[in-house]
Design a protein around this motif. Sequence first.
Motif, PDB file in Angstrom:
ATOM      1  N   MET A   1       0.830  -1.197   0.000  1.00 40.56           N
ATOM      2  CA  MET A   1       0.000   0.000   0.000  1.00 40.56           C
ATOM      3  C   MET A   1       0.868   1.251   0.000  1.00 40.56           C
ATOM      4  N   HIS A   2       2.022   1.202   0.761  1.00 41.69           N
ATOM      5  CA  HIS A   2       2.926   2.352   0.806  1.00 41.69           C
ATOM      6  C   HIS A   2       3.517   2.605  -0.571  1.00 41.69           C
ATOM      7  N   ARG A   3       3.852   1.492  -1.253  1.00 37.16           N
ATOM      8  CA  ARG A   3       4.408   1.654  -2.593  1.00 37.16           C
ATOM      9  C   ARG A   3       3.379   2.280  -3.535  1.00 37.16           C
ATOM     10  N   THR A   4       2.125   1.848  -3.405  1.00 40.61           N
ATOM     11  CA  THR A   4       1.067   2.433  -4.242  1.00 40.61           C
ATOM     12  C   THR A   4       0.944   3.929  -3.998  1.00 40.61           C
ATOM     13  N   ALA A   5       1.012   4.326  -2.734  1.00 41.22           N
ATOM     14  CA  ALA A   5       0.898   5.751  -2.404  1.00 41.22           C
ATOM     15  C   ALA A   5       2.045   6.539  -3.017  1.00 41.22           C
ATOM     16  N   LEU A   6       3.253   5.970  -2.946  1.00 41.06           N
ATOM     17  CA  LEU A   6       4.395   6.674  -3.528  1.00 41.06           C
ATOM     18  C   LEU A   6       4.260   6.811  -5.033  1.00 41.06           C
ATOM     19  N   ILE A   7       3.773   5.747  -5.666  1.00 43.26           N
ATOM     20  CA  ILE A   7       3.609   5.790  -7.128  1.00 43.26           C
ATOM     21  C   ILE A   7       2.577   6.829  -7.523  1.00 43.26           C
ATOM     22  N   LEU A   8       1.426   6.824  -6.798  1.00 40.79           N
ATOM     23  CA  LEU A   8       0.399   7.805  -7.119  1.00 40.79           C
ATOM     24  C   LEU A   8       0.882   9.223  -6.859  1.00 40.79           C
ATOM     25  N   ALA A   9       1.680   9.394  -5.777  1.00 38.52           N
ATOM     26  CA  ALA A   9       2.226  10.721  -5.509  1.00 38.52           C
ATOM     27  C   ALA A   9       3.178  11.141  -6.615  1.00 38.52           C
ATOM     28  N   TYR A  10       3.964  10.189  -7.081  1.00 38.44           N
ATOM     29  CA  TYR A  10       4.886  10.479  -8.177  1.00 38.44           C
ATOM     30  C   TYR A  10       4.131  10.899  -9.435  1.00 38.44           C
ATOM     31  N   LEU A  11       3.070  10.162  -9.742  1.00 42.20           N
ATOM     32  CA  LEU A  11       2.288  10.511 -10.926  1.00 42.20           C
ATOM     33  C   LEU A  11       1.668  11.892 -10.773  1.00 42.20           C
ATOM     34  N   PHE A  12       1.205  12.182  -9.557  1.00 45.92           N
ATOM     35  CA  PHE A  12       0.571  13.477  -9.337  1.00 45.92           C
ATOM     36  C   PHE A  12       1.573  14.618  -9.513  1.00 45.92           C
ATOM     37  N   ILE A  13       2.761  14.433  -8.966  1.00 47.59           N
ATOM     38  CA  ILE A  13       3.780  15.477  -9.079  1.00 47.59           C
ATOM     39  C   ILE A  13       4.230  15.627 -10.523  1.00 47.59           C
ATOM     40  N   CYS A  14       4.394  14.464 -11.203  1.00 46.99           N
ATOM     41  CA  CYS A  14       4.922  14.488 -12.558  1.00 46.99           C
ATOM     42  C   CYS A  14       4.029  15.269 -13.501  1.00 46.99           C
ATOM     43  N   VAL A  15       2.717  15.040 -13.414  1.00 42.94           N
ATOM     44  CA  VAL A  15       1.845  15.616 -14.417  1.00 42.94           C
ATOM     45  C   VAL A  15       1.257  16.966 -13.986  1.00 42.94           C
ATOM     46  N   ASN A  16       1.521  17.324 -12.708  1.00 42.44           N
ATOM     47  CA  ASN A  16       0.998  18.613 -12.222  1.00 42.44           C
ATOM     48  C   ASN A  16      -0.493  18.726 -12.564  1.00 42.44           C
ATOM     49  N   CYS A  17      -1.202  17.692 -12.147  1.00 38.92           N
ATOM     50  CA  CYS A  17      -2.556  17.487 -12.669  1.00 38.92           C
ATOM     51  C   CYS A  17      -3.560  18.512 -12.169  1.00 38.92           C
ATOM     52  N   PHE A  18      -4.300  19.104 -13.145  1.00 34.02           N
ATOM     53  CA  PHE A  18      -5.392  20.006 -12.823  1.00 34.02           C
ATOM     54  C   PHE A  18      -6.739  19.362 -13.103  1.00 34.02           C
ATOM     55  N   SER A  19      -6.752  18.219 -13.813  1.00 34.38           N
ATOM     56  CA  SER A  19      -8.038  17.665 -14.247  1.00 34.38           C
ATOM     57  C   SER A  19      -7.996  16.146 -14.295  1.00 34.38           C
ATOM     58  N   GLN A  20      -7.434  15.544 -13.253  1.00 35.94           N
ATOM     59  CA  GLN A  20      -7.384  14.093 -13.214  1.00 35.94           C
ATOM     60  C   GLN A  20      -8.792  13.520 -13.076  1.00 35.94           C
ATOM     61  N   GLN A  21      -9.082  12.489 -13.851  1.00 33.20           N
ATOM     62  CA  GLN A  21     -10.390  11.832 -13.819  1.00 33.20           C
ATOM     63  C   GLN A  21     -10.230  10.412 -13.292  1.00 33.20           C
ATOM     64  N   TYR A  22     -11.058  10.047 -12.335  1.00 33.83           N
ATOM     65  CA  TYR A  22     -11.016   8.699 -11.781  1.00 33.83           C
ATOM     66  C   TYR A  22     -12.078   7.833 -12.442  1.00 33.83           C
ATOM     67  N   PRO A  23     -11.810   6.527 -12.541  1.00 32.35           N
ATOM     68  CA  PRO A  23     -12.710   5.642 -13.285  1.00 32.35           C
ATOM     69  C   PRO A  23     -13.923   5.217 -12.470  1.00 32.35           C
ATOM     70  N   PHE A  24     -14.900   6.075 -12.395  1.00 33.22           N
ATOM     71  CA  PHE A  24     -16.147   5.730 -11.717  1.00 33.22           C
ATOM     72  C   PHE A  24     -17.091   5.035 -12.701  1.00 33.22           C
ATOM     73  N   VAL A  25     -17.692   3.945 -12.244  1.00 33.33           N
ATOM     74  CA  VAL A  25     -18.707   3.237 -13.026  1.00 33.33           C
ATOM     75  C   VAL A  25     -20.064   3.560 -12.405  1.00 33.33           C
ATOM     76  N   HIS A  26     -20.997   3.978 -13.235  1.00 35.45           N
ATOM     77  CA  HIS A  26     -22.277   4.484 -12.742  1.00 35.45           C
ATOM     78  C   HIS A  26     -23.391   3.449 -12.927  1.00 35.45           C
ATOM     79  N   TYR A  27     -24.258   3.382 -11.930  1.00 36.50           N
ATOM     80  CA  TYR A  27     -25.426   2.504 -11.960  1.00 36.50           C
ATOM     81  C   TYR A  27     -26.649   3.367 -11.634  1.00 36.50           C
ATOM     82  N   THR A  28     -27.460   3.572 -12.619  1.00 38.02           N
ATOM     83  CA  THR A  28     -28.632   4.437 -12.496  1.00 38.02           C
ATOM     84  C   THR A  28     -29.869   3.645 -12.923  1.00 38.02           C
ATOM     85  N   PRO A  29     -31.062   4.234 -12.862  1.00 35.57           N
ATOM     86  CA  PRO A  29     -32.240   3.526 -13.386  1.00 35.57           C
ATOM     87  C   PRO A  29     -32.088   3.108 -14.841  1.00 35.57           C
ATOM     88  N   ARG A  30     -31.236   3.783 -15.600  1.00 33.64           N
ATOM     89  CA  ARG A  30     -31.003   3.364 -16.984  1.00 33.64           C
ATOM     90  C   ARG A  30     -30.356   1.983 -17.027  1.00 33.64           C
TER      91      ARG A  30
END
Length: 846
Positions: free
Chosen positions: A1-30
């Motif tokens: 888990m610590h390694r995952t956090a470091l990797i995600l932190a690295y990605l965040f710093i690298c891309v200087n992200c202003f608009s990161q999108q997370y993969p949410f899957v939606h379940y609606t009445p449709r």
Amino acid sequence: MHRTALILAYLFICVNCFSQQYPFVHYTPREGLVNNRARFIFQDSKGKLYIATYGGLSVYDGSRFMNYATNNGLAVDLVNDVVEMGEDSIWVLTNANKINYLIRGRLKEFHPADNFTPLTNQLLKCSNGYYYAIADDGFFRLEHKRFIKIEFPGLAKQLAKTFFQAAEIDNKLYILSNPDYKLAASNLLVFDLSRNKLLACDTNIKADQLFRLSAHELWVSTAKGLYFLDVKSNDVNPIQLRPIPDSWHVPKEPPKFILRDRQNSTWVATGKGVYKIAKTGQTTFFTTENGLPTKAQTSIFEDYENNIWFTNDLTGVCKLANSQLAYYPVLKPGHTPTDIFIRPSSDSVWMYDDFHRRVTLLRPDGQTEEWTNPNESLPYAQFVSANGQWLLSGKSIFRWNAVPNSKHYSLTLFYKDSLNPIGFISAITDGTGNLIIVSDKLVVVTANKILSEPVHYMADQVAVDKLNHIWVATRSDQLYCFEISGTANEPKLSLLRTFDKVVRGSPRSIVADQAGNVWIGTRDEGLYCVHFDGLNLRSWKQLTTVNGLSANFVNYLFCDKDNNIWACTPSGLDKIKIDNDHFLVENITKSNNLYLSILKIQETKQGNFWILTTAGIVTYSSLPQRTNDWKPRLAFSDVVISNAEQTAIPATHELSHNQNNLSFQLSAPTYIDEKQTRFSYLLEGIGNKNWSTPSTDASINFVNLPAGEYTLRAKAIFLHGLYPDIESSYSFTILPPWWQTWWFKLLVSIVVLGLALLGLRFYINRKLALQRVVLEKRRAIEQERTRIATDMHDDLGAGLSQIKFLSETIGLKKQQHLPIEEEISDIRTFSVEMIDKMGEIVWALN
């Protein structure tokens, strides 16, 4: 888990992200949800999800939603709690004085022994083995199928009512009450389960909600803020609350819901969004700007597979299916990467921005360098880092160099192929750092020398295998194998072999894996895996959308260090694993609700992937997601007789002859890319020994089955390879109609045999009677013949004797010369008489 956090932190710093999108899957009445206003989620022991809403209950098994509302027998549509009471018994507590329960998918009503049912807000099983009802009518213990009210001596009557939430900590039940819902906040009561005694009632805390994060950790949300229960609380002072320390990084906004997941991360839902606070203190904020459908959530839930689910009262339910994956529509303003490149065994990421003529280098330490060249305009350029850096554009190959002490780069023309009609399309490096380029010819840059060989038609990608052989597949369905031989000073590019029509479908991509197989992606025939013995073709296998590919158009292929094949298609990214000669396909982007056209993928030394799409960059961490050992089970969730109404099959599994139209619903609950689950079946008893073609359809229907004994075998196949195939079976019998039963057949046989015997007896008797008549006739004839013979003998004998006597008399008279006329006349008379008698005898015989 610590390694995952470091990797995600690295990605965040690298891309200087202003608009990161997370993969949410939606379940609606449709998608089938009963109502968009979802309250909470419950998961039973079989893995099914029960989604409580303001408009009914939805049961989701990964394949379909089964919905229950008032028109299906639910007491009211507002569901307060869902509790698993047994192996196949789920209690549904609605906002009414009734309790429904689901058994084998059928909704029924529970009737207490005394017919009293409190309006229950929460039903929980405590450590002493009893179920307690937290109800508007009071506090109850469920015992012997009746609700026993627990009184609180010494507590004012107006305080001992309208209980709506409780949580057990260390054998004590902490209960919130808000008499008649008239208070702005709730009172907190403490009940000792072992002594069946009320320990305390605090009306000054002004509590809002209780959050049980673990067996010994309780947080309390109050009007003054968020507190946690001190484990040192005792009977004298059972309510000792401590403020949440700032070092826990918990937001100050009033929480709507709090969850502690299996990785010890704390999820806090607020009115502004959802905070994920890792054990290390790193905080991730989810809101509408990065994929969450709405800011306010009604609950957060973690399923058995560590997926995180969110419910809200606007859009229903969403799932954060894969925290390993992040999508960046824009890395940062003014940056639009058109190519990415990562050298093997490197963690540095090169990006080329064709629109802004910018080269960006993301270093593993998080530092970013950028170079631009406003004077050069190179359309459709590709960046490659081999023995030096290169830029390919059109028919030209340029050396790329960073200008010292500046933020610009320069280009030096190294090679130009004026006769090339299409320009250079793809480039890679081999194991020695040589630059390998393909178009309608193969070009190798080695030791500052150009080697080339024609391939006679356009090729889109080039591959290098573990033997450093170079493979090219052209759009004309030809496959070429080359090698670089000779010396360092005199290198030579040689064609080893050409294969005609190995695959069909106009190849668009190629890669070689570590086992020596060559993978070829086509325009419309999917993906081929071609097996070789040396340079001799041994066999091939084909994968298409039927096997789970996102699309049959595979425009780019990549082999990672774990020998997985990554297929880039216009419909998404697929990961293909080889397991005992079986191909397991995992839809990386589609399963995470990302529908992107994938152009290219590269891997860093640490195993992180950078994916270029037509609409931004996707990053993917290859670290395993699941940490528990839960596995789905295949079950027949619903089995009905579909001749008329949907009637459940009886427990005996015996059906009448006219109940021969059956419908089976399979369930293999998994929520990691559930669309990758395939179902297949085989019905034993009808002579068919072949399994059905695997399909996403979890329903099985049979029409007009003949009488007999059957066993339906079903199989769930998980194309992503996270679980092995699982099987289950269901046996049933269709009884024959009464006229086909054994007793009826025996009775008919006895009757037929009796009738046959009677007929035989009649026939024999008749035959004997006829024979008797014939014999009697024969006897009468014989007697008549005897009589006639006797009469003939007598008459003829007498007549002949007379004639003989007269003849002798005539002879004597003739010797004596006496007259003989009288004797002759008598002879004549006797002869006439004899003739007449003979006529009578003949007439009698006739």
